[in-house]
Write an enzyme that holds these catalytic residues in place. Structure first.
Site, PDB file in Angstrom:
ATOM      1  N   HIS A  23       2.781  -3.977   6.970  1.00 26.92           N
ATOM      2  CA  HIS A  23       2.909  -5.303   6.365  1.00 26.92           C
ATOM      3  C   HIS A  23       4.057  -5.401   5.372  1.00 26.92           C
ATOM      4  CE1 HIS A  23      -1.075  -5.882   8.060  1.00 26.92           C
ATOM      5  NE2 HIS A  23      -0.879  -7.165   7.913  1.00 26.92           N
ATOM      6  N   GLY A  24       4.431  -4.326   4.756  1.00 34.55           N
ATOM      7  CA  GLY A  24       5.518  -4.417   3.785  1.00 34.55           C
ATOM      8  C   GLY A  24       5.909  -3.061   3.256  1.00 34.55           C
TER       9      GLY A  24
END
Lengths: 309, 471
Positions: B331-332
């Protein structure tokens, strides 16, 4: 599919007509209430009112600092945007094609660029024309604003009655907010320190030059349409005046927009003003600065226009 | 280019008109690729080169996998997967790696240029799709389905792969489409292929969720950011966290529905990405309902190859942990995302362990408590999305306990409640749907869509980027 399209279209049409009719009979305070709106909503409401109401004589564009300017004379419109900058308001004025007599540009947060999403949303084809023709589609008349006004009103009445029944003073939480929102001195000092740290961060000269050039281009474009422009810098906390970023921006603006060719409102001594958090003027201070600005505009009207380009 | 921008509407309209022009029917795939490149270039023209590079990697490696002997195909598959991972690793995680290492050794080095690498929008999505093409081609080598995956003609395989990787409705934020789902759909399309009713429902619901719910909640939950939250009352902090949970669902589910609707306009069926996740009664159930295309991708291409649950309990827990850790990091490029994924991994492993010993009665009250518990944990964990620094998230939770005496902005709390209500009703409707005749619900669809259209026209919030664009 046909049935789905038909029933949804009829529902939409009925709601649009019914809501438009309901708005026309609702009290004005509901239609233009600030309850149920965020600062971003208020920014859009402010910009839309410029687009859809008669062209004002004087327009202020700026950041949240400029939103504090109060008790403006009739014919003045304040397009200062909380969390935004003068560039977004200026771009709105430019794209609107309207020509107020004077645009006052607050320079404090001119480093923030144009909020393209907001401006594009304002001028979105079809929606823009629809809002112009039908107030029900404007941001200030959103169903959630009307609903929340009713909800908050009910809540406050209930809270007030409960408070009185329990022997209290009848002050509701909503009314108590402004007092409670005042910052302690410690917190105010920490906010000023944080702002100072931002202003002390290295500045990108190329970025400043690019933005200042863009600003000058917009100002010249407005001048060609017959719109006069004047620039002003609002006071912040005195300790921020000589911060490197402030000095760099001031120098770049002075060079690109010299006083012999562009109107500048005379600056004030920052130490003469008090802010709530290092940036924003307190109520009576903001009123004092507003008077300064109004007086300056009065003098500008009598003065010779600067040398044209 | 936002889905709710005029530019996007124009792109879709022009592409749609050209796509179904009879004289251009043979160019449908090329037209969609051109539209997709235009869409991507509007966000960042220089990074279009990276997308083209990624497409090239996957064209060559999947072609080689399909045309080589088993041993060589395995090697080509490894090359393809490694190349995709290298692209993802370099552009997304090099900065994180540098920051972490320099924090540990407490030294600056020339490696700081890694921090300046731009994060290409949608990179996590299109590299995962590329990996699925390589893996699916390898799996289907000796089956008849390979013909659908890899066209006999190399130029056509190139075009099909380019469309699969770059298909603009789902290019930058999913749903992540697996090659075996998409490649067989590539064929000439006519207007008769379009499911208009489904398309209309998806688009209206999607735009409603994004523009009315997510964009309004965005401004109300803005104050979760540090340091703003420290001055908010406990009630506001709880309300904002709840609102953020609703916002992230509306934002992402809205995007997915718009993507599905737009894809249908061009005759392509994308997989469902959300299935009422907030009624889940277990974490395993939640992950079957939330971002389904990612969780099934992780299951098919990571969890199963690791052995899934077939190698004993300990290995199963380990596999869950690894999959969720990596899923979090997907996700990041921040350790907070890894912490978020790990927390979910621990919850999944924990409930699996618990289920072996505890058998809960199937009672309404128990179901409600289970659902509420899962929702509370899931919502609390979203805090790490909004506050990437772990200490700020901890401070937020502490402030919930400490700020009880501060005055509450009643208006803000009510607005959060108001904009969250449709999401609550949306989930409640799915529960009510069970056991009811379909005709009753279908009759309500038209008026419901009419109300949504009215609110899109009158009550949209200030436009904001999709949260998942950053991933």
């Amino acid at each position: 599919m046909k049935k789905l399209l038909l029933t949804s279209s009829i529902t939409f049409a009925l709601l649009a007509v019914g809501y438009g009719a309901a708005l026309s009979v609702l009290p004005n305070r509901v239609q233009r209430g600030t309850i149920g709106t965020t600062q971003w909503d208020r920014n859009i409401i402010c910009l839309q009112s410029y687009l859809y109401e008669p062209t004002p004589d004087v327009v202020i564009v700026g950041s949240s600092l400029g939103t504090r300017l109060s008790e403006l004379p009739a014919g003045w419109s304040n397009l200062a945007l909380a969390g935004g900058s003068a560039m977004t308001g200026l771009e709105t004025v430019r794209r609107s094609g309207r020509a107020p007599r004077l645009v006052l540009i607050e320079m404090n947060f001119i480093d923030r660029g144009v909020d393209e999403a907001t401006v594009n949303g304002l001028f979105m084809p079809v929606a823009h024309q629809l809002r112009g023709a039908t107030p029900a589609f404007r941001h200030e008349n959103r169903p959630s604003v009307v609903t929340s006004w009713v909800m908050v009103d009910l809540y406050q009445r209930l809270e007030w009655r409960l408070n009185r029944a329990l022997g209290g003073d009848g002050v509701t939480s909503e009314r108590a907010k402004p007092q409670a929102a005042r910052l302690s001195e410690v917190r105010r000092a920490s906010m000023i320190d944080r702002q100072l740290a931002k202003y002390e961060a290295p500045v990108d000269e190329a970025d400043i030059a690019e933005r200042v050039t863009g600003l000058r281009r917009t100002i010249d474009h407005l001048a060609e349409r017959g719109v006069a422009v004047a620039l002003f810098e609002m006071p912040e906390d005195a300790s921020l005046y000589d911060a490197p970023a402030k000095v760099a921006w001031r120098a770049a603006l002075a060079e690109a927009l010299p006083r012999d060719r562009y109107h500048w409102v005379d600056g004030v001594r920052w130490s003469d003003y008090h802010t709530t958090d290092g940036l924003h003027l307190a109520g009576e201070q903001a009123q004092r600065y507003t008077r300064h600005l109004v007086d300056a505009v009065g003098r500008l009207a009598q003065a010779e226009p600067p040398e044209t380009r | 280019m936002l889905f709710n921008s005029f530019d996007f509407v124009l792109l879709v309209t022009v592409s749609f008109a050209l796509y179904y022009t009879p004289a251009l029917r043979r160019l449908q795939v090329a037209l969609l690729i051109a539209a997709s490149f235009t869409f991507y270039a509007a966000n960042s023209l220089p990074l279009l080169a990276l997308l083209v590079g990624s497409i090239f990697i996957n064209i060559t490696t999947s072609w080689a996998v399909a045309r080589s002997s088993l041993r060589a195909a395995r090697a080509w598959a490894m090359v393809g997967l490694a190349a995709n991972l290298a692209v993802l690793g370099f552009f997304k995680y090099a900065g994180l790696l540098y920051r972490t290492v320099s924090d540990i050794v407490q030294a600056e080095s020339a490696g700081h240029v890694l921090l300046m690498i731009p994060l290409p929008i949608g990179i996590s999505f299109f590299t995962f799709q590329g990996m699925s093409l390589v893996a699916d081609t390898f799996r289907m080598r000796d089956t008849d389905e390979l013909r659908d995956m890899v066209h006999a003609s190399a130029p056509k395989h190139g075009l099909h792969t380019a469309l699969f990787i770059s298909f603009f409705p789902q290019l930058v934020a999913g749903p992540i489409v697996k090659a075996h789902q998409f490649m067989p759909q590539i064929k000439p399309k006519t207007l008769a292929d379009v499911d208009w009713a489904l398309c209309y429902r998806c688009l209206v619901l999607g735009y409603f969720l994004k523009m009315v719910i997510a964009d309004n909640l965005k401004d109300l939950t803005f104050w979760i950011a540090y340091p703003h939250f420290v001055t908010r009352s406990s009630a506001e902090l709880v309300a904002m966290l709840f609102g953020y949970s609703m916002q992230i669902f509306a934002d992402f589910a809205g995007y997915s529905l718009i993507a599905i609707g737009v894809a249908w306009l061009f005759g392509y069926r994308l997989p469902q990405n959300f299935n009422f996740p907030y009624i889940a009664r277990s974490f395993a159930d939640f992950w079957r309902r939330w971002h389904i295309s990612l969780s099934t991708w992780l299951r098919d291409y990571l969890y199963f190859p690791l052995g899934g649950n077939r190698r004993g309990a300990r290995r199963t827990y380990f596999n869950l942990f690894v999959v969720m850790f990596l899923g979090g990091l997907w996700h990041g490029a921040a350790w907070s995302y890894a912490v978020w994924g790990t927390a979910h991994g621990l919850c999944l492993a924990g409930e699996r362990l618990l289920r072996r010993w505890v058998k809960l009665p199937d009672h309404l009250l128990v179901r409600i408590v289970q659902g509420a518990a899962v929702f509370t944990v899931v919502t609390g964990a979203w805090l790490l999305f909004k506050l990437p620094r772990f200490e700020h998230a901890v401070q937020y939770v502490r402030s919930i306990g400490a700020n009880g005496s501060l005055p509450t902005d009643v208006s803000a709390v009510m607005m959060i409640t108001l904009f969250s209500l449709p999401i609550v009703l949306y989930h409640a409707a799915s529960l009510m749907e069970q056991g009811r005749p379909a005709s009753a619900l279908q009759a309500a669809q038209g008026p419901a869509l009419g109300v949504m259209l009215f609110l899109i026209a009158t009550n949209a919030g200030s436009p904001g980027a999709f949260i998942y664009f950053q991933f």
